[in-house]
Design a protein around this motif. Structure first.
Motif, short mmCIF file in Angstrom:
data_model
loop_
_atom_site.label_atom_id
_atom_site.label_comp_id
_atom_site.label_asym_id
_atom_site.label_seq_id
_atom_site.Cartn_x
_atom_site.Cartn_y
_atom_site.Cartn_z
N PRO A 157 47.07 47.77 29.45
CA PRO A 157 46.01 48.74 29.13
C PRO A 157 45.99 49.90 30.11
O PRO A 157 45.63 51.04 29.75
N GLY A 158 46.41 49.64 31.36
CA GLY A 158 46.42 50.71 32.35
C GLY A 158 47.33 51.86 31.97
O GLY A 158 46.97 53.03 32.09
N ALA A 159 48.52 51.52 31.48
CA ALA A 159 49.46 52.57 31.06
C ALA A 159 48.91 53.38 29.90
O ALA A 159 49.07 54.60 29.84
N LEU A 160 48.23 52.69 28.97
CA LEU A 160 47.67 53.38 27.82
C LEU A 160 46.54 54.34 28.23
O LEU A 160 46.27 55.32 27.53
N VAL A 161 45.90 54.05 29.34
CA VAL A 161 44.84 54.94 29.84
C VAL A 161 45.44 56.05 30.71
O VAL A 161 45.15 57.24 30.53
N GLY A 173 46.81 45.75 38.65
CA GLY A 173 47.83 46.28 37.75
C GLY A 173 47.32 47.45 36.94
O GLY A 173 48.03 48.44 36.72
N PHE A 174 46.07 47.35 36.48
CA PHE A 174 45.46 48.45 35.72
C PHE A 174 45.44 49.73 36.56
O PHE A 174 45.81 50.81 36.09
N ALA A 175 45.03 49.60 37.81
CA ALA A 175 44.95 50.78 38.68
C ALA A 175 46.33 51.32 39.02
O ALA A 175 46.56 52.54 39.03
N PHE A 176 47.29 50.42 39.25
CA PHE A 176 48.60 50.84 39.72
C PHE A 176 49.46 51.44 38.60
O PHE A 176 50.48 52.09 38.86
N ALA A 177 49.07 51.22 37.36
CA ALA A 177 49.85 51.72 36.22
C ALA A 177 49.98 53.24 36.25
O ALA A 177 50.95 53.79 35.73
N GLY A 178 49.01 53.93 36.85
CA GLY A 178 49.05 55.38 36.85
C GLY A 178 50.25 55.93 37.59
O GLY A 178 51.02 56.73 37.05
N VAL A 179 50.45 55.49 38.83
CA VAL A 179 51.58 56.01 39.61
C VAL A 179 52.89 55.53 39.02
O VAL A 179 53.89 56.27 39.00
N PHE A 180 52.92 54.31 38.49
CA PHE A 180 54.16 53.82 37.88
C PHE A 180 54.52 54.63 36.64
O PHE A 180 55.69 54.95 36.41
N LEU A 189 53.31 81.94 31.24
CA LEU A 189 54.21 80.79 31.08
C LEU A 189 53.69 79.89 29.96
O LEU A 189 52.48 79.65 29.84
N THR A 190 54.59 79.37 29.15
CA THR A 190 54.20 78.50 28.04
C THR A 190 55.02 77.22 28.05
O THR A 190 56.10 77.14 28.64
N VAL A 191 54.47 76.21 27.37
CA VAL A 191 55.16 74.93 27.18
C VAL A 191 54.97 74.52 25.74
O VAL A 191 53.83 74.29 25.30
N PRO A 192 56.05 74.43 24.95
CA PRO A 192 55.89 74.04 23.55
C PRO A 192 55.61 72.55 23.40
O PRO A 192 55.92 71.76 24.28
N GLY A 193 54.98 72.18 22.29
CA GLY A 193 54.73 70.77 22.02
C GLY A 193 53.36 70.55 21.42
O GLY A 193 52.56 71.48 21.30
N PRO A 194 53.05 69.31 21.06
CA PRO A 194 51.74 68.97 20.50
C PRO A 194 50.66 69.04 21.57
O PRO A 194 50.95 69.25 22.74
N PRO A 195 49.39 68.87 21.20
CA PRO A 195 48.30 68.89 22.18
C PRO A 195 48.50 67.85 23.27
O PRO A 195 49.08 66.79 23.04
N ALA A 196 48.02 68.14 24.48
CA ALA A 196 48.19 67.25 25.62
C ALA A 196 47.62 65.86 25.34
O ALA A 196 46.49 65.73 24.86
N GLY A 197 48.40 64.83 25.66
CA GLY A 197 47.94 63.46 25.51
C GLY A 197 47.73 63.01 24.09
O GLY A 197 46.99 62.05 23.85
N SER A 198 48.37 63.65 23.11
CA SER A 198 48.13 63.35 21.71
C SER A 198 48.99 62.19 21.23
O SER A 198 50.21 62.30 21.16
N PRO A 208 58.35 66.33 24.74
CA PRO A 208 57.85 67.60 25.29
C PRO A 208 56.77 67.33 26.33
O PRO A 208 56.09 66.30 26.29
N SER A 209 56.61 68.27 27.25
CA SER A 209 55.72 68.06 28.40
C SER A 209 54.29 67.68 28.05
O SER A 209 53.70 66.82 28.71
N PRO A 210 53.65 68.28 27.00
CA PRO A 210 52.25 67.93 26.73
C PRO A 210 52.02 66.46 26.41
O PRO A 210 50.90 65.97 26.55
N VAL A 211 53.07 65.76 25.95
CA VAL A 211 52.91 64.32 25.64
C VAL A 211 53.91 63.47 26.40
O VAL A 211 54.14 62.32 26.07
N ARG A 212 54.51 64.05 27.46
CA ARG A 212 55.51 63.29 28.21
C ARG A 212 54.87 62.07 28.88
O ARG A 212 55.42 60.98 28.88
N GLY A 213 53.71 62.25 29.49
CA GLY A 213 53.02 61.12 30.11
C GLY A 213 52.65 60.06 29.09
O GLY A 213 52.82 58.86 29.32
#
Length: 452
Positions: free
Chosen positions: A91-95, A140-147, A248-257, A386-391
């Motif tokens: 769940p951490g990664a999904l957040v 693990g939930f907390a550490f998922a962010g940096v991983f 500067l622009t970055v193509p792609g869908p909305p961030a985190g979509s 693309p960058s807006p949804v890479r994470g």
């Protein structure tokens, strides 16, 4: 207007550029950039962060015997505790994945490291199995962010010509973390598993180094309409002849979509990469999590098993170096598939070995090629989006990994509890590597292409 245009479709996107002023894609700046000392400093800092991730994931594995005795656990419970960190990462990664696309790469690392450090200290104080499980899941939930964000973060700072090689070198943090885990277990393990966990918790202070030496991603800054800050980062990284009048622009869908990942070609990429992450993680982690126990079944003492693991970690480093060099020449797909198949061959040799020399030879092949392949894979996954949804895209892959990391130690613990032999257990694990290579053939090549 296409819904894939972030300037028009995202509520948080900057206003469209003024008429007559042509916007500049961030990726185009990196196409002409050279590798500089700023990249090396950022890479070294993030490599250390990855080493800390590896260290924390393995910290309990090498003091499992003391942990089992101290809390009076059986093998099945021990497997669950080892898996707990990964369970929390699901769940951490999904957040954290979509959060990194919204709040930025650097802030994600800082918050994640801080939360992990606090919760790791609490886990060291757990008096019984139940509370330790809860603390490890939350850690693990907390550490998922940096991983989740380490590789995409670094890739968004790298020139096109150097991105593949440099990102694969970043993966070398894993064996350094393995060596740190073994070293801390050897030096501090005599004081008990709690001391080992407390020492690893102090590593969360590395967040201060990231804050100082790693700039925010110019891709993310451009998505937020902060072109001036993005230009400052690009200049810091060595870009020259910058025309700051161009937004500067970055193509792609909305961030985190999440919807953006399930449409068109990205949907196919997402399904395949999550499956590869699951299979590859099962094949690798299923063996690593029980390696000391499996080696003891071959007659090695506990201390000899730790030494074996340390030597195996050293074998990983040339695997990364060779994979980094080859991926720049032959691309991600050929190197990844070839290395995974070679790792599987090493695994089969390791499973059938009956002498210490044979065990080392098999483990050399398995470690050299599997970790080289991991380096290529970690670089490859982030480049597929693309960058807006890479994470977000990377986080779904992490979920696939963590499901495997959670299930594999527990299932293998059950197999060992029912007296499944060394050879059959290792071969079962190794078959997942073969399936990984076959699926990798279905993904697009990204070497030499600008990040979107």
């Amino acid at each position: 207007m296409s819904t894939d245009d972030p300037v028009r479709s995202s509520p948080d996107a900057p206003a469209a550029p003024s008429p007559g002023i042509e916007a500049l894609p961030v990726g185009a700046v990196f196409a002409h950039m050279s590798l500089t000392s700023a990249h090396i400093k950022a890479g070294a800092t993030l490599l250390a962060a990855l080493a800390i991730e590896s260290w924390e994931m393995l910290s309990l594995t090498y003091v499992a015997g003391d942990l089992e005795r101290d809390l009076h656990m059986n093998s099945a419970q021990l497997g669950l505790v080892i898996s707990a960190l990964f369970l929390g990462m699901i769940p951490g990664a999904l957040v954290w994945g979509p959060l990194a696309d919204r709040i930025g790469r650097r802030r994600t690392c800082l918050w994640s490291f801080t939360g992990y450090g606090v919760l790791a200290v609490l886990s060291a104080l757990a008096p019984d199995f139940g509370l330790l499980m809860a603390a490890r899941v939350l850690s693990g939930f907390a550490f998922a962010g940096v991983f989740t964000i380490t590789f995409p973060y670094f890739e968004e700072l790298l020139p096109v010509r150097s991105r593949g090689r440099a990102a694969v070198f970043l993966a070398a943090g894993w064996p350094f973390g393995t060596l740190a885990a073994v070293g801390v277990a050897a030096l501090v393990g005599g004081h008990g598993w709690r001391a080992v966990v407390l020492v690893s918790a102090t590593a969360s202070l590395w967040a201060l180094a990231i804050r100082r030496w790693v700039p925010e991603s110019p891709y993310w800054l451009a998505q937020q309409g902060r072109s001036d800050e993005a230009y400052d980062v690009l200049a810091r990284l060595g870009a020259t002849d910058l025309d700051r009048t161009r937004p500067l622009t970055v193509p792609g869908p909305p961030a985190g979509s999440i919807r953006g990942l399930l449409k068109g070609s990205l949907a196919r990429v997402t399904v395949i990469q999550v499956a590869v992450n699951f299979l590859f993680s099962w094949g690798y982690w299923g063996l690593q999590s029980w390696l000391p126990t499996l080696l003891q079944d071959r007659g090695l003492s506990a201390s000899s098993s730790l030494g074996f693991v340390a030597v195996s970690a050293v074998f990983m480093i040339p695997g990364y170096v060779s994979a980094a060099w080859l991926t720049g020449r032959f691309g991600r797909k050929k190197v990844f598939v070839g290395y995974v198949l070679a790792a599987a061959a090493g695994g089969f040799f390791f499973a059938d070995a009956h002498t210490l020399t044979g065990l080392y030879a098999g483990m050399f092949g398995l470690s050299f090629f599997s970790l080289g392949a991991w380096g290529v894979w970690d670089a490859w996954v982030g480049e597929l989006y693309p960058s807006p949804v890479r994470g977000m895209g990377y986080s779904l892959g992490v979920v696939g990994q963590r499901v495997a990391n959670t299930a594999a130690p527990s299932l293998i613990g059950l197999l060992l509890a029912h007296s499944t032999g060394f050879t059959s257990t290792v071969i079962f694990i190794d078959l997942f590597l073969v399936a990984t290579a076959l699926l990798g053939l279905a993904l697009p090549e990204t070497e030499g292409k600008e990040l979107r």
